[in-house]
Design a protein around this motif. Sequence first.
Motif, mmCIF file in Angstrom:
data_model
loop_
_atom_site.group_PDB
_atom_site.id
_atom_site.type_symbol
_atom_site.label_atom_id
_atom_site.label_comp_id
_atom_site.label_asym_id
_atom_site.label_seq_id
_atom_site.Cartn_x
_atom_site.Cartn_y
_atom_site.Cartn_z
ATOM 1 N N LEU A 140 17.048 6.042 0.185
ATOM 2 C CA LEU A 140 16.097 5.153 0.860
ATOM 3 C C LEU A 140 14.915 5.922 1.436
ATOM 4 O O LEU A 140 13.781 5.458 1.418
ATOM 5 N N GLY A 141 15.201 7.122 1.950
ATOM 6 C CA GLY A 141 14.148 7.932 2.540
ATOM 7 C C GLY A 141 13.138 8.437 1.542
ATOM 8 O O GLY A 141 12.013 8.807 1.915
ATOM 9 N N LEU A 142 13.507 8.451 0.259
ATOM 10 C CA LEU A 142 12.584 8.902 -0.786
ATOM 11 C C LEU A 142 11.703 7.767 -1.309
ATOM 12 O O LEU A 142 10.812 8.003 -2.118
ATOM 13 N N VAL A 143 11.976 6.540 -0.843
ATOM 14 C CA VAL A 143 11.206 5.366 -1.283
ATOM 15 C C VAL A 143 10.450 4.804 -0.074
ATOM 16 O O VAL A 143 11.009 4.017 0.705
ATOM 17 N N PRO A 144 9.191 5.191 0.115
ATOM 18 C CA PRO A 144 8.441 4.794 1.311
ATOM 19 C C PRO A 144 8.297 3.291 1.515
ATOM 20 O O PRO A 144 8.073 2.849 2.640
ATOM 21 N N LYS A 145 8.432 2.513 0.464
ATOM 22 C CA LYS A 145 8.291 1.059 0.637
ATOM 23 C C LYS A 145 9.376 0.516 1.569
ATOM 24 O O LYS A 145 9.140 -0.460 2.290
ATOM 25 N N GLN A 187 0.810 -1.220 0.000
ATOM 26 C CA GLN A 187 0.000 0.000 0.000
ATOM 27 C C GLN A 187 0.844 1.270 0.000
ATOM 28 O O GLN A 187 0.346 2.346 -0.337
ATOM 29 N N ALA A 188 2.091 1.167 0.389
ATOM 30 C CA ALA A 188 2.949 2.354 0.456
ATOM 31 C C ALA A 188 3.276 2.856 -0.947
ATOM 32 O O ALA A 188 3.469 2.058 -1.870
ATOM 33 N N PRO A 189 3.333 4.176 -1.147
ATOM 34 C CA PRO A 189 3.701 4.711 -2.463
ATOM 35 C C PRO A 189 5.140 4.380 -2.811
ATOM 36 O O PRO A 189 5.952 4.087 -1.932
#
Length: 425
Positions: free
Chosen positions: A319-324, A210-212
């Motif tokens: 990594l912080g820009l990829v919420p998954k 569900q995470a963007p």
Amino acid sequence: MEFNEQKHSQAAILGLQHLLAMYAGSILVPIMIASALNYTSAQLTYLISTDIFMCGVATFLQLQLRKQFGVGLPVVLGCAFQSVAPLSIIGAKQGSGYMFGALIVSGIYVILISGIFSKIANFFPPIVTGSVITTIGLTLIPVAMGNMGNNVDKPTAQSMILALLTIAIVLAVNIFAKGFIKSISILIGLIGGTIVAAFMGLVDTSVVTQAPLVHIPQPFYFGAPKFEITSIIMMCIIATVSMVESTGVYLALSDLTHDKLDSTRLRNGYRAEGLAVLLGGIFNTFPYTGFSQNVGLVQLSGIKTRRPISYTAGFLVVLGLVPKFGAMAQMIPSPVLGGAMLVLFGMVALQGMQMLRAVDFKNNEHNFIIAAVSIAAGVGFNNTNLFTSLPNTVQMFLTNGIVIATVFAVVLNLILNGLDNSQSN
């Protein structure tokens, strides 16, 4: 050209090692605070992702060697554990706005006092810092115990088995592994415990799906900041404790790298840390401090330049820009978190006790009183119901064990030892 590429690839691998060493400690802080404030899964995903992103930004700031900011040492910045209890109290009693408002002011406070902090460092000799860090570990252990029982009134045998299994994995890695693998024992315990929990049907992967895929950190995601004096004082005290902790990290790295620090670079290091805390408040994350576990990795690798840490900071930002990636942390069941937390917070308490070993208790009996009273007050007052008849703002201050231990230790040391640092060592 090939030689330079090899150097860059080696630096990238070392940077990845530093990321792994600090990752578990960094994600635990937002998980613990979000749990205390009953944030939704979507809010927690944002919180973890943005926190990872800001760890990278904070580390970049500290790597600089500029005229006005940056200590210029291979230091990694991560979330300060001492912020968990006070932020949870402020958020629970007054709301997120006051929590992040207090953070913003505490960041400004650090920037403003950075130039004079060396003059007040005598307020924090080993008897004070050792007592406070011991209290940090001891007051967080009940949080670990709550997670081990899945935060319910009647924990199941399954929860306890999973928590104990996680502890066993962490202990096994610490006993049988060496070097870098040993330094990431907590992370290995979290991964191993989660894999076992998956076979037990206890892992929910829906939060990841569900995470963007990508997100951009937003200022004031949880609403506009609000300001209240007691909350601000509490977070300024916590910020001061973090500065003391960072000072130890800076001095240890200076010794390892043979890169001498002067008062200007220390000031600039504090300024960079204050700016990181200020940005944390604006982007609704948490305060940052130098991570001591990464100092050991610098010593272990023998690489004492800033290049590997630059890669670490870059990896954290990506990594912080990829919420998954942030959502993956939510897959860890509470009992697994609790088991890993128990060992981690026990290590924090032991770190404080090791600092107290440097204190002269034999020739100065006052130090017994300072340590005993400050630790006892910190642990005893933490989340106590003694002050329920007092206003909420007063309760927040008096039921925060870390703040109380800091105040008691500083005041008692001033009364009994004065400002002569030699009397406390």
